[in-house]
Scaffold this active site. Structure first.
Site: not given
Ligand code: NCD
Ligand code: ZN
Length: 345
Positions: A13, A15, A99, A136, A174, A247, A251
């Site tokens: 998992h 991003h 997803k 999710h 998660h 996860d 940001h």
């Molecule tokens: C994830 C994101 O920023 O893409 N954020 C998070 O808090 N986990 C999205 C997600 O997996 O919920």
């Molecule tokens: Zn995520």
């Protein structure tokens, strides 16, 4: 024990974002891991196999030379997704899951699903094709307390879904609660769950006690310590139903340190090291390899990796800050000390 050699891990998992961020996120993802399930919540989201192919190409272009790391792509389920798209995805060979974001549940989930019944034909096709649904698991009902949204999702949505689609493979992503651990533990083997490093290492005190710490804020939000203990027990139990999914969700600093900050913790500056810390604290380092390197591959029907990584017990300090393209990024547990380091770093 001060060294530990394990089969190279995978992240189920992750991003990676897009654009200028990719060179940083892909470099970090490829450093110690062999593969990653890449989440599709870009803006706009990755809803077709064709878009997943283009995203995959961009990711591979950002991959460091000589790296054999592989992105495993996913599609973002919307109410417009068609069963034919599921067939295209399944036969592509590079899409490994779809997803499901309840619309409004988390970062970039606006295009997600409001009514799960409206995607029945798509879920039926996934069930038939053996393509896993990655969930999710939080309700978005504003009347449900944010700390209860996962447990309520299990009752209201996941349990009925599993009954209705009795062969659909599902990953509850998660997980953060004892209710999720119990539900996954009691379900049949087509349901599995990923667990993040932050939910193993921390609870909501880390986020809220003595000041609000936005870099520990993610969704589903950190829960109380009894839930953390349940997650540690699950991850270290040796059950194949629980496996590694960071996860890691970067940001930029300014989107986190603000009046309404984004959800997501970045952990790929030290992912396997953070998990090692959690497993050692639980006295279960011997259980790390299967959690990190076997059970996810087995669930997805992919071969286990054949090479290894070695960790050494040698305290080191995590960086205070990293870069995310043109932005500054504060990684999870920035500036703190970890005990385990990967040999060769
Ligand atoms: C994830 C994101 O920023 O893409 N954020 C998070 O808090 N986990 C999205 C997600 O997996 O919920
Ligand atoms: Zn995520």
């Amino acid at each position: 024990m001060d060294t530990l050699t394990i089969t190279r891990p995978d992240d189920w998992h992750l991003h990676l974002r897009a654009g200028a961020a990719l060179k940083d996120t892909v470099r970090d993802a490829a450093r110690h891991f062999a593969r990653a399930i890449v989440m599709p919540n870009l803006k706009p989201p990755i809803v077709t196999t064709e878009q997943a192919a283009a995203y995959r190409t961009a990711i591979l272009e950002a991959r460091p030379r000589e790296s054999a790391w592989q992105p495993l792509m996913t599609l973002y389920l919307t109410e417009a997704t068609s069963p034919e798209e599921i067939d295209t995805a399944t036969s592509s060979g590079f899409v490994h899951g779809v997803k499901y974001y309840p619309a409004g549940a988390t970062t970039h989930s606006e295009a997600g699903v409001t009514d799960i019944d409206s995607v029945s034909a798509v879920l039926e096709r996934m069930e038939k094709n053996g393509l896993p649904l990655l969930i999710h698991g939080e309700v978005t009902d504003p009347n449900v307390d944010i700390f209860d949204r996962e447990a309520v999702f299990i009752d209201r949505v996941l349990a009925p879904l599993m009954q209705r689609f009795s062969e659909l493979k599902i990953v509850l992503e998660h997980i953060t609660t004892s209710e999720a651990v119990q539900f996954v533990g009691e379900a049949d083997s087509r349901l599995a769950a990923t667990i993040t490093p932050q939910h193993l290492l921390f609870n909501r005190n880390q986020l809220l006690s003595g000041g609000i710490r936005p870099h520990y804020y993610c969704l589903p939000v950190l829960k109380r310590d009894s839930h953390q203990k349940a997650l540690i027990n699950a991850a270290t139990s040796g059950s194949p139903k629980y496996f590694l999914g960071t996860d890691s969700a970067p940001h930029g600093r300014h989107d986190k340190e603000t009046a309404c900050g984004c959800a997501g913790c970045y952990s790929h500056h030290a992912a396997i090291e953070l998990y090692s810390e959690a497993f050692e604290t639980a006295g279960a380092l011997d259980k790390l390899e299967a959690f990190a390197s076997f059970f996810g591959a087995d669930f997805y029907g992919l071969p286990r990796n054949s090479d290894t990584v070695t960790l050494r017990k040698s305290p080191w300090q995590l960086p205070d800050s990293c870069s995310l393209g043109d932005e500054e990024l504060i990684p999870l547990h920035a500036g703190e000390t970890l005990q385990w380091q990967v040999v060769g770093d």
